[in-house]
Design a protein around this motif. Structure first.
Motif, PDB file in Angstrom:
ATOM      1  N   TYR A 184     -30.092 -56.055  17.847  1.00 35.98           N
ATOM      2  CA  TYR A 184     -29.832 -54.724  17.289  1.00 35.98           C
ATOM      3  C   TYR A 184     -30.897 -53.725  17.771  1.00 35.98           C
ATOM      4  CZ  TYR A 184     -29.924 -50.933  13.888  1.00 35.98           C
ATOM      5  OH  TYR A 184     -29.954 -49.711  13.303  1.00 35.98           O
ATOM      6  N   LEU A 185     -32.168 -54.103  17.728  1.00 34.79           N
ATOM      7  CA  LEU A 185     -33.246 -53.194  18.144  1.00 34.79           C
ATOM      8  C   LEU A 185     -33.108 -52.843  19.621  1.00 34.79           C
ATOM      9  CD1 LEU A 185     -36.264 -54.768  16.218  1.00 34.79           C
ATOM     10  CD2 LEU A 185     -35.092 -52.626  15.689  1.00 34.79           C
ATOM     11  N   LYS A 186     -32.681 -53.826  20.415  1.00 35.94           N
ATOM     12  CA  LYS A 186     -32.520 -53.561  21.848  1.00 35.94           C
ATOM     13  C   LYS A 186     -31.361 -52.595  22.094  1.00 35.94           C
ATOM     14  CE  LYS A 186     -32.111 -55.935  26.279  1.00 35.94           C
ATOM     15  NZ  LYS A 186     -31.992 -57.237  26.967  1.00 35.94           N
ATOM     16  N   ASP A 703     -30.025 -41.566  10.258  1.00 37.62           N
ATOM     17  CA  ASP A 703     -30.046 -42.714   9.329  1.00 37.62           C
ATOM     18  C   ASP A 703     -30.277 -44.011  10.091  1.00 37.62           C
ATOM     19  OD1 ASP A 703     -29.596 -41.000   7.264  1.00 37.62           O
ATOM     20  OD2 ASP A 703     -27.444 -41.437   7.079  1.00 37.62           O
ATOM     21  N   GLU A 704     -29.601 -44.114  11.258  1.00 38.53           N
ATOM     22  CA  GLU A 704     -29.749 -45.334  12.069  1.00 38.53           C
ATOM     23  C   GLU A 704     -31.174 -45.466  12.573  1.00 38.53           C
ATOM     24  OE1 GLU A 704     -27.988 -48.783  13.343  1.00 38.53           O
ATOM     25  OE2 GLU A 704     -27.004 -47.158  12.240  1.00 38.53           O
ATOM     26  N   ARG A 705     -31.827 -44.317  12.856  1.00 39.21           N
ATOM     27  CA  ARG A 705     -33.226 -44.361  13.304  1.00 39.21           C
ATOM     28  C   ARG A 705     -34.117 -44.901  12.188  1.00 39.21           C
ATOM     29  NH1 ARG A 705     -35.315 -38.863  15.750  1.00 39.21           N
ATOM     30  NH2 ARG A 705     -34.966 -38.191  13.595  1.00 39.21           N
ATOM     31  N   GLU A 706     -33.826 -44.481  10.928  1.00 41.34           N
ATOM     32  CA  GLU A 706     -34.597 -45.018   9.798  1.00 41.34           C
ATOM     33  C   GLU A 706     -34.308 -46.503   9.592  1.00 41.34           C
ATOM     34  OE1 GLU A 706     -36.939 -43.486   8.062  1.00 41.34           O
ATOM     35  OE2 GLU A 706     -36.671 -41.848   9.508  1.00 41.34           O
ATOM     36  N   ARG A 707     -33.000 -46.875   9.763  1.00 37.02           N
ATOM     37  CA  ARG A 707     -32.626 -48.292   9.625  1.00 37.02           C
ATOM     38  C   ARG A 707     -33.294 -49.137  10.696  1.00 37.02           C
ATOM     39  NH1 ARG A 707     -28.010 -51.436  11.342  1.00 37.02           N
ATOM     40  NH2 ARG A 707     -27.584 -53.130   9.882  1.00 37.02           N
ATOM     41  N   ARG A 708     -33.455 -48.555  11.892  1.00 32.87           N
ATOM     42  CA  ARG A 708     -34.111 -49.286  12.985  1.00 32.87           C
ATOM     43  C   ARG A 708     -35.553 -49.613  12.611  1.00 32.87           C
ATOM     44  NH1 ARG A 708     -36.631 -48.683  17.947  1.00 32.87           N
ATOM     45  NH2 ARG A 708     -35.714 -49.988  19.600  1.00 32.87           N
ATOM     46  N   LYS A 709     -36.205 -48.641  11.921  1.00 33.80           N
ATOM     47  CA  LYS A 709     -37.579 -48.897  11.479  1.00 33.80           C
ATOM     48  C   LYS A 709     -37.609 -50.030  10.452  1.00 33.80           C
ATOM     49  CE  LYS A 709     -39.026 -44.063  12.157  1.00 33.80           C
ATOM     50  NZ  LYS A 709     -39.468 -42.824  11.477  1.00 33.80           N
ATOM     51  N   GLU A 714     -38.219 -55.861   9.046  1.00 35.55           N
ATOM     52  CA  GLU A 714     -37.519 -57.101   8.683  1.00 35.55           C
ATOM     53  C   GLU A 714     -37.790 -58.197   9.708  1.00 35.55           C
ATOM     54  OE1 GLU A 714     -32.971 -58.832   8.071  1.00 35.55           O
ATOM     55  OE2 GLU A 714     -33.302 -56.668   8.315  1.00 35.55           O
ATOM     56  N   LEU A 715     -37.864 -57.825  11.008  1.00 38.73           N
ATOM     57  CA  LEU A 715     -38.130 -58.807  12.061  1.00 38.73           C
ATOM     58  C   LEU A 715     -39.483 -59.474  11.849  1.00 38.73           C
ATOM     59  CD1 LEU A 715     -37.295 -60.137  14.720  1.00 38.73           C
ATOM     60  CD2 LEU A 715     -38.323 -58.206  15.930  1.00 38.73           C
ATOM     61  N   GLU A 716     -40.476 -58.682  11.490  1.00 41.73           N
ATOM     62  CA  GLU A 716     -41.801 -59.258  11.235  1.00 41.73           C
ATOM     63  C   GLU A 716     -41.752 -60.212  10.043  1.00 41.73           C
ATOM     64  OE1 GLU A 716     -44.425 -58.913  13.171  1.00 41.73           O
ATOM     65  OE2 GLU A 716     -43.132 -57.734  14.509  1.00 41.73           O
ATOM     66  N   ARG A 720     -42.505 -64.357   9.927  1.00 44.21           N
ATOM     67  CA  ARG A 720     -43.436 -65.001   8.994  1.00 44.21           C
ATOM     68  C   ARG A 720     -42.714 -66.049   8.132  1.00 44.21           C
ATOM     69  NH1 ARG A 720     -45.566 -59.651   8.717  1.00 44.21           N
ATOM     70  NH2 ARG A 720     -44.310 -59.201   6.865  1.00 44.21           N
ATOM     71  N   ALA A 721     -41.453 -65.737   7.715  1.00 45.12           N
ATOM     72  CA  ALA A 721     -40.680 -66.695   6.906  1.00 45.12           C
ATOM     73  C   ALA A 721     -40.381 -67.950   7.692  1.00 45.12           C
ATOM     74  CB  ALA A 721     -39.368 -66.046   6.448  1.00 45.12           C
TER      75      ALA A 721
END
Length: 884
Positions: A184-186, A703-709, A714-716, A720-721
């Motif tokens: 998704y980030l890519k 909104d998508e730019r905020e969701r990307r952040k 979430e990826l980090e 860790r999980a």
């Protein structure tokens, strides 16, 4: 859990069995086939049917001659008393609990009760930690892998393995989510440039909207002026068209009224003619009316006379026939009374004979039960008595040969030890001789080269001889161990030998019981009994019919009296009909028929003209209505002609004002303006929709730019999980291995104590080693560890029993119930005696123990003993007093 009571009905060999269990050691003892193990099967089925146990089939449950298999289990768990009831045949189940005042229903239905029990005590926990079934000892001794499976089930290690596998699934799920977030980030890397392009497009659209907006008001004003002019012309056109339609309509009305005036004049002339004809018919009908009425009266009487007389004569004949039949039947019933007394005497005689034969019938039923049980036992026999004797000789010879082999193996081991020790001494002496200088290390005298050489040759020759003897002993040992494998295979047949011998003994016992009966004589008596029962049934059927017939006698007399009354009434009615004929003035029915025939033509003419007066009145009414309607039509024609003239005058005046060409041009101008306005409005709407769409897309992209952040954060978190899950998975694996090693160490200590006692301390302990998917067992003998192949057959069984008991004793702090099914089938007398001591020392740590065995020596360790025996094919339980 503590079992309090078990009630079973029509289950295998149990007709109706109730057994109570107490705290301490409960021993159920009895010969093989007596039904003692069936009690444990019934307990399992009562708790976990129908899903478990899978190796017990419904078709094997119902007792021969039984009607319905039922099982009820009473038990206590965590201070609460429960009862589970199952009717296997009818598929009924329920569970209740005791609230201190009475039993209350918890669940009902097979599936609901099974699920409730699984939640209270899972089946795997009951079977592995509580219930030691026959065959588990074999699984422990079969292989390292099967032993590991038993350990895993009993200790509950499967839970940790499941957790280990489940954590792997969790890690895979996290990996999948990590990949999805990265993808998704890519895919959203160029979101800022997209927002910038959208904002440029919005500026261009807003400029176009501002240019187009002022044009619309001008077009709407022009269209309003053109539409007002067109509306006036439309109204004038509609007035002209309406007057044209009115002229045509009134012209049609005038023509229709003229035709109606002509039609009414014609109808008026026809009506006057019909009225004159009807007046003549009315006069004729008045003259014929009296004779027509006389015809009607006589015809109705003639029909009533014929129908009434025929019906009454038929009824009278029927009543006379019924009375005669009843009197004949009453005479027959008098004759039945003597036959009834004769049948009563015959019935008493048959009942007396049947009572005399009932004992033989019961004996024959018992014979059939014995024969069925014998047939079932014979189907399980695989060997004849001679073959069993031969098998016993094979097993006994194998046992003797095994002892011989083991003794010889022990001798070989000692010989090999002595030879190896001697060879070692000679090798050391050889080394010392080769190094020695001066004095001889053997005899102490001066060492010469010749003496050194002589000693070395002697020692080397001895070492060579020892090596050859060791090879010979190794070869002999190999042959003996190969033979031992074959001997062990034969010894395994001992279990089948014991089972088959017990079956043979039970079959002989049943055959001996059958010999005490004269089966042919009993069969003949049963056949006689059945014949007498059939004859009795026929006699009682006849008696019942006779009694019913005799009971009908009074009813028949009452019916005869009623019929006589009815006959008298019918005869009276016939007399009344004849009297009425004479009252009309006729001496016979033929004279009546002649008069009716004479009046018939007059009656027919009267029928043809009798309605003429009604028709005359109707026609006179129609004539009056027609005259009135004709006058009205003439007035309407005059009024409608005047209105037509007025409409024609107005139409000529309006046609002078209306111009069709001007109307057509006004219509075209309105259409052009409307089309231009619609195009302009559509273009503006498109621009506004495009504006709104761009604004919405810009909002979504932001909104998508905020969701990307958020996705980046979430990826980090997911990474860790994943690390935490992987660490937890490794901890679970280490904990399971530590738990397994610690449990097996404690189990090994308990098993060593039990095994030492079972083998009279011949062995100093048991070694337990855990490997991946394996649990290896060994024994310590004379300070050295040996594998299971070192043990005799009886010692192997003792080891398996000690290890399995140790597993349950390890869990004794967690379980309150232990069930042992046949723990002694292959133990010799001495080991059985020692098992009694072990039960008293170790099993008393568990609050309740239930042991099922054919070995009565275990009574010495029990707190309560229940003996099961097979009597006439049915299992019977008796409590045995301790010390007896």
């Amino acid at each position: 859990m503590k079992v309090e009571k078990l009630i079973i009905k029509d289950f295998r060999s149990h007709r109706l069995t109730r057994v109570n269990f107490t705290s301490g050691i409960n021993l159920i003892v009895g010969q093989n086939g007596s039904g003692k193990s069936s009690l444990l099967d019934a307990l399992l089925i009562g708790l976990y049917w129908p899903a478990k146990p899978r190796d017990l089939k419904k078709d094997d449950f119902l007792r021969i001659g039984g009607t319905s298999t039922e099982i009820t289990v009473f038990f206590e768990k965590d201070g609460v008393r429960y009862q589970i009831h199952r009717n296997i045949t009818r598929g009924i189940s329920f569970v209740k609990y005791h609230d201190g005042t009475g039993w209350k229903t918890l669940e009902s239905g097979q599936r609901q009760v099974r699920e409730w029990m699984e939640k209270l005590i899972p089946y795997d926990v009951f079977l592995n930690a509580i219930y030691i079934r026959q065959g588990e000892i074999d699984a422990i001794l079969e292989s390292d892998e099967s032993r590991e499976k038993v350990v895993r089930q009993v200790l509950g290690l499967d839970r940790y393995e499941n957790a280990y596998r489940n954590l792997l699934d969790v890690r895979k799920e996290i990996d999948a989510r990590i990949k999805a977030v990265e993808d998704y980030l890519k895919s959203t890397e160029n979101i800022d440039s997209l927002i910038e392009e959208m904002e440029k497009s919005l500026t261009e659209v807003l400029r176009a909207i501002n240019e187009l907006s002022p044009i619309l008001p001008k077009l709407r004003r022009e269209l309003k002026t053109a539409e007002d002019e067109l509306e006036k012309l439309d109204e004038l056109s509609e007035e002209v068209n309406a007057l044209k339609l009115e002229v045509k309509r009134r012209e049609g009305n005038v023509r229709a009224i003229e035709a109606r005036v002509e039609e009414l004049s014609r109808k008026l002339a026809e009506a006057e003619k019909r009225i004159n004809e009807l007046k003549e018919k009315v006069k004729e009908a008045d003259k014929l009316r009296e004779k027509a009425e006389l015809y009607t009266k006589l015809s109705e009487f003639r029909k009533r006379y014929s129908d009434g007389k025929a019906k009454s004569e038929k009824l009278a004949e029927s009543y006379r026939a019924q009375i005669a039949g009843i009197e004949e039947r009453l005479a027959e019933l008098e004759e039945l009374k003597s036959r009834l007394e004769e049948l009563e005497r015959k019935r008493e005689g048959l009942l007396k004979k049947l009572t005399e034969l009932e004992g033989s019938v019961k004996a024959y039923e018992e014979v059939k039960t014995l024969e069925a049980n014998l047939k079932r036992l014979m189907s399980r026999l695989r060997f004849s008595p001679e073959e069993l004797e031969e098998l016993e000789r094979v097993v006994e010879n194998a046992r003797k040969r095994k002892d011989e082999i083991l003794r010889r193996l022990e001798e070989i081991r000692e010989e090999k030890g002595a030879l190896k020790s001697h060879a070692s001494e000679r090798n050391r002496a050889i080394l010392e001789l080769k190094k020695a200088k001066g004095k001889c290390p053997v005899c102490g005298r001066e060492l010469t080269e010749e003496h050194r050489k002589e000693l070395l040759e002697t020692y080397l020759s001895e070492v060579k001889g020892i090596s050859e003897k060791l090879k010979a002993l190794d070869a002999e040992e190999k042959e003996l161990r190969q033979e031992l494998v074959e001997v062990e295979r034969k010894l395994k047949m001992e279990r089948e030998l014991i089972t088959q011998r017990e079956l043979l003994e039970q079959a002989k016992e049943l055959e001996d019981k059958l010999r005490t009966y004269n089966v042919e004589e009993l069969r003949a008596r049963v056949e006689e009994y059945e014949g007498l029962r059939n004859e009795l049934g026929k006699v009682e059927g006849e008696l019942k019919n006779f009694r019913e017939e005799l009971a009908k006698g009074k009813a028949l007399e009452r019916k005869r009296n009623v019929l006589k009354e009815r006959l008298r009434a019918v005869e009276k009615k016939l007399e009344e009909i004849e009297a009425e004929l004479k009252s009309l003035g006729f001496s016979s029915v033929e004279e009546l028929d002649g008069k009716i025939e004479e009046l018939e033509p007059v009656y027919r003419r009267y029928l043809a003209i009798k309605d003429a007066e009604k028709e005359l009145k109707k026609e006179e009414g129609l004539l009056s209505a027609t005259r009135t309607e004709l006058e009205g039509a003439k007035k309407a024609l005059k009024a409608e002609s005047h209105l037509l003239s007025e409409a024609r005058r107005k139409l000529e005046a309006l046609e002078a004002k209306y111009n069709p060409e001007r109307h057509a041009k006004a219509r075209e101008r309105v259409a052009e303006l409307r089309e231009e306005l619609a195009k302009t409005e559509e273009k503006l709407r498109g621009l506004e929709e495009r504006r709104d769409e761009i604004v919405e897309n810009i909002r979504k992209l932001k909104d998508e730019r905020e969701r990307r952040k958020e996705k980046a954060r979430e990826l980090e978190n997911l990474k860790r999980a994943r690390e935490r899950v992987q660490g937890l998975r490794e901890k679970v694996k280490r904990y399971k291995n530590l738990l397994k090693e610690g449990a097996l160490a404690k189990v090994g200590e308990i098993a060593s104590e039990i095994f030492e006692e079972l083998t009279e301390e011949k062995y100093s302990g048991i070694t337990v080693k855990a490997e991946e998917n394996k649990v290896k067992l060994g024994v310590v003998y004379n300070g050295k560890e040996h594998g299971l192949g070192f043990l005799s057959g009886g010692e192997r069984i003792a080891l398996g029993l000690a290890f399995r008991l140790a597993l349950s004793l390890y869990l004794a702090g967690e379980i309150s119930l232990l069930i042992l099914d046949e723990p002694t089938p292959y133990l010799d007398e001495e080991r059985r005696r020692r098992l009694v001591d072990i039960m008293q020392r170790y099993l008393r740590k568990i609050p309740q123990v239930i042991v099922v065995s054919h070995d009565e020596e275990l009574k010495d360790a029990a707190d309560r003993v229940i003996k099961v025996s097979l009597e006439n094919g049915v299992s019977v339980l008796r409590e045995v007093e301790l010390g007896v």
